[in-house]
Every structure is written in C-alpha cells, then in structure tokens.
Design an enzyme around this catalytic site. Structure first.
Site: not given
Length: 252
Positions: A92, A207
């Site tokens: 991310c 994630h």
C-alpha cells in the site's frame, strides 16, 4: 544459508494496517522448515542495512509516507539492497513510497524510485476485498495461485514501462480507477492492474496481511532470499492457512 534476517522497514511510520504481520509470516514459515530466522525492526532515522535477506514495508498515512520517503532516499540502504538482488515486499503506502512520486498532504512528493510508478489521488476510496490472477512477470514467474487481500486506499497508481503488474484484477479496484486512466492509451490495461513488480521488488495494495492470505507469495520471497527456486522449497501443510485462504477466495 543457516540464518535468515528479515528487515521490517519503518514499522513506526509504515505500520498502520497490521502489515508488520508479513515479517512474522516469513519468520514462522522459515522456522517451520528448520531455518533460523529473525526479524530486524528498522525505525525512522535508523540506517537501513543493505545486506539483509528480505525487506518488508507496510502501510501508513500521508505524513508517515512523506517521512518514510525522505528517510529512505537520504539513507539509500534499501535501494542498495534492491540493486544487490535482495527481495523487497512493499504494501500500500509502501508501494507508493517506492515509486517515482506520490501525492500526500496536498502536494507531490518524490519517491524512492525503485518502481516505475506515479500515484495520484482517487475521487473515492477503494475499500474491500481485492483479488487478482498473478501475471507471472519477472521475479514472480513461479506464482500460479490466485492472489487475495483487502484494499483500503485512495491512491491511483499508474505504472510506467519498467514496471509490470503483480496481478490482473478479478475483484476490487487495485491500482487505479477509470478516472485516473481515462486519458492513457493503455488505460484499459492499467485498470486491470494490481500491484507492481520491478527487479526484486514486489508491491501490492493487498492488506490481510498479504502473506498470511497468500502463502505461495510468502514462500516465493523465502526461496528468492535463499537463492533457490520455489519448487525446491520444502512444502508446508498448514490446514488453518488452507482453510482461511479457501474462505477468502470464495468471497472473491
């Protein structure tokens, strides 16, 4: 190799979303194969050793991203490690920080430059399950299993010619939305992209932590760190991991 050292890079600023768990997964899967493995946390303003076996970076907010980028550029250790062939996993904000530039706190910030990518902002947050089919490009050539994770970001990441997607989206947003790629000649391809692969760097918006949900990806990183192929790595049979993965893939 008698010992594996996993660099957990800047967990104090890039540790917002539990991505520190990726280092834990790597350590545990290595130890289950009888390999000594340790995690070395590297905090902000500490030098990044350039000779560790694997490096992991996680997610963070705007201010944290800026601090991380400034430190990693000034220090240079991570860049030297990548150039020397050590595998790097970035999640991310880590993906954005390792790119050429990203937008944070209302301005464009220089990235580390390990990935040919630029990140702007999206109009709506991408949040929810994300799944993709691995492209098998570069260092990820041995990946065969679908990739799954949870995305939570507002970054529209456009890949340049030196980088290739980690996966082709089957669910979720991934790197970019329609507005971000509307004017690009290869916009259709960009809209199906998830993550990035360049040299020894693997980056993704997943994630989960990503390696808990994608054990084959975790083992690929271990194999590369050990200088062997994925096929040469002793397989692990962990029913709980198999069950979790099957559940997540059903939702995808």
């Amino acid at each position: 190799m008698d010992k594996l050292t996993i660099g957990l890079v800047l967990p104090d600023v890039l540790g917002t979303y539990g991505d520190d768990g990726n280092a834990l997964v790597l350590r545990q899967r290595a130890r289950m194969r009888g390999l000594k493995a340790e995690i070395l946390p590297i905090k902000l303003n500490e030098p990044v050793p350039d000779s560790l076996d694997i490096y992991t970076l996680g997610g963070g907010e705007d201010t944290a991203q800026i601090l991380a980028a400034e430190h990693l550029i000034a220090d240079g250790g991570l860049s030297r490690a990548a150039a020397a062939g050590h595998p790097v996993l970035a999640i991310c904000a880590g993906l954005q920080v390792l790119g050429e530039s990203f937008r944070a706190s209302g301005r464009i910030v220089d990235g580390v430059g390990l990935i040919d990518a630029t990140t702007a902002g999206m109009q709506e947050r991408a949040i929810g399950e994300v799944a993709s089919t691995p492209t098998g490009t570069g260092i990820t050539a041995e990946l065969t299993e679908p990739l799954t994770g949870f995305e939570n970001h507002m970054g529209a990441t456009i890949l340049g010619p030196a980088a290739q997607p980690l996966g082709e989206i089957t669910r979720g947003v991934g790197n970019a939305d329609t507005n971000a790629t509307a004017d690009l000649r290869d916009g259709a391809m960009q809209r199906t992209a998830e993550g990035a692969v360049q040299g020894n760097v693997i980056a993704t918006y997943m994630h989960g932590p990503a390696l808990a949900r994608n054990p084959q990806l975790a083992d690929l990183l271990l194999a590369k760190a050990m200088g062997i192929t994925l096929a040469e790595l002793e397989p692990l049979d962990i029913p709980a991991v198999t069950q979790l993965r099957a559940e997540r893939l059903r939702r995808s």
